[in-house]
Design a protein around this motif. Structure first.
Motif, mmCIF file in Angstrom:
data_model
loop_
_atom_site.group_PDB
_atom_site.id
_atom_site.type_symbol
_atom_site.label_atom_id
_atom_site.label_comp_id
_atom_site.label_asym_id
_atom_site.label_seq_id
_atom_site.Cartn_x
_atom_site.Cartn_y
_atom_site.Cartn_z
ATOM 1 N N ALA A 28 -0.646 1.152 17.975
ATOM 2 C CA ALA A 28 -1.978 0.791 18.489
ATOM 3 C C ALA A 28 -2.694 1.968 19.144
ATOM 4 O O ALA A 28 -3.846 2.265 18.799
ATOM 5 C CB ALA A 28 -1.875 -0.387 19.455
ATOM 6 N N PRO A 29 -2.065 2.697 20.103
ATOM 7 C CA PRO A 29 -2.764 3.859 20.655
ATOM 8 C C PRO A 29 -3.055 4.940 19.630
ATOM 9 O O PRO A 29 -4.065 5.646 19.735
ATOM 10 C CB PRO A 29 -1.815 4.366 21.757
ATOM 11 N N TRP A 33 -10.950 0.816 22.512
ATOM 12 C CA TRP A 33 -9.654 0.627 23.160
ATOM 13 C C TRP A 33 -9.154 -0.805 23.040
ATOM 14 O O TRP A 33 -7.999 -1.101 23.365
ATOM 15 C CB TRP A 33 -9.735 1.039 24.628
ATOM 16 N N LEU A 51 -5.747 -1.841 21.539
ATOM 17 C CA LEU A 51 -4.504 -1.897 22.312
ATOM 18 C C LEU A 51 -4.022 -3.321 22.529
ATOM 19 O O LEU A 51 -2.874 -3.531 22.944
ATOM 20 C CB LEU A 51 -4.693 -1.200 23.669
ATOM 21 N N ILE A 84 -0.584 -4.431 21.277
ATOM 22 C CA ILE A 84 0.677 -3.975 21.865
ATOM 23 C C ILE A 84 1.660 -5.106 22.175
ATOM 24 O O ILE A 84 2.858 -4.979 21.870
ATOM 25 C CB ILE A 84 0.409 -3.106 23.112
#
Length: 297
Positions: A257-258, A273, A276, A279
């Motif tokens: 994800a990052p 973002w 994320l 996660i």
């Protein structure tokens, strides 16, 4: 040790396992995280409401998708311009049935689709975590981009590689997650992802070759037009590739994800973002049953 335990335990300590050890060593810090999440979540709620109150329309990004799917595709608008369509012709073709709806209904439907995907992504979390995390994603829900759907595609794509075609055919470089299979030597699964993407391209191109030619020319013409400069974009993508390789070698799927965030063509606001949010479910993919329970406690 019985066979059930052996099957449930991965060959190396997972990221979630390390997180559990950290939580036991620093309980005060761990308990403060939900407080921080609630503060950030309420701020995201405030920003989202302010966005609507100040006259910025709901679904300002999804409006571009609706227009693009209405008829003949046009790549005349530059990235960053209002209603600029940036994705492949295949994406427009897929959402065309939905785009037959009037704009208010399309906007509501797009919001509902992303909200449902978000609910699925946060479902593994307990309410004290899930609610503030959901609030953090409100800016994405308001503008109506595809970052929540990209997060869902990343989770599904770890088991069904064909799902990565969604990332490749929209925000191209966020498809960096496909390299997970290459780094692990899982060539069959890599072929599944690449093959599915190629099949979609071939079929869509046969239907409208001009649109595909226009899209490729559009991508080439704007290859250095990212808001944070072309050089930093290239650097971000290289770091993303390295992160995927490390994640694959260490069996840390949560780093996918990052890596996708870093490879995002646009990274000048908080909205990208949102990826994320994948996660929690990615962590579950690389954990034992006991570690999952510790994460959700």
């Amino acid at each position: 040790m019985n066979s059930e335990t052996r099957e449930d335990t991965p060959p190396s300590r997972s990221v979630m396992g390390q997180g559990s050890v950290f939580a036991r060593k620093f309980p005060l810090l761990t308990r403060s995280v939900p407080i921080l999440l609630w503060a950030l979540g309420l701020e995201a709620l405030f920003v989202s409401v302010r966005h609507l109150v100040t006259g910025n329309a709901m679904g300002q990004d999804s409006h571009a998708y609706w227009l693009a799917a209405q008829g003949e595709l046009s790549y005349g608008a530059s990235p960053g311009q209002r209603d600029a369509y940036l994705y492949s012709p295949a994406f427009a073709a897929v959402i065309r049935p939905l785009a037959l709806l009037p704009w208010p209904l399309f906007c509501a439907a797009w919001f509902a689709i992303e909200a449902a995907a978000l609910a699925w992504l946060v479902r593994p979390l307990r309410p004290r975590w899930a609610i503030p995390v959901y609030l953090l994603c409100l800016p994405e829900l308001v503008v109506g981009n595809i970052y929540i759907l990209l997060a869902a595609a990343a989770v599904v794509g770890m088991r069904r590689p064909a799902a990565w075609s969604f990332a490749v055919l929209t925000k191209v470089t966020t498809g960096v997650g496909l390299l997970w299979f290459a780094a692990r030597g899982e060539w069959k699964r890599l072929l599944q992802g690449v093959g599915a993407t190629a099949l979609i391209v071939v079929v869509s191109c046969a239907v409208d070759p001009t649109a595909w030619s226009d899209w490729i020319q559009f991508l080439l013409a704007n290859r250095s037009g990212t808001p944070d400069s072309g050089v930093s974009f290239v650097v971000r993508c290289l770091v993303a590739v390295a992160l995927i390789v490390i994640a694959a070698r260490k069996q840390w799927p949560c780093l996918v994800a990052p890596a996708m965030v870093l490879a995002s063509p646009v990274l000048v606001s908080v909205v990208p973002w949102t990826i994320l949010i994948a996660i929690p479910r990615l962590l579950m993919d690389g954990s034992t049953h006991r570690e999952r329970q510790e994460l959700l406690a």
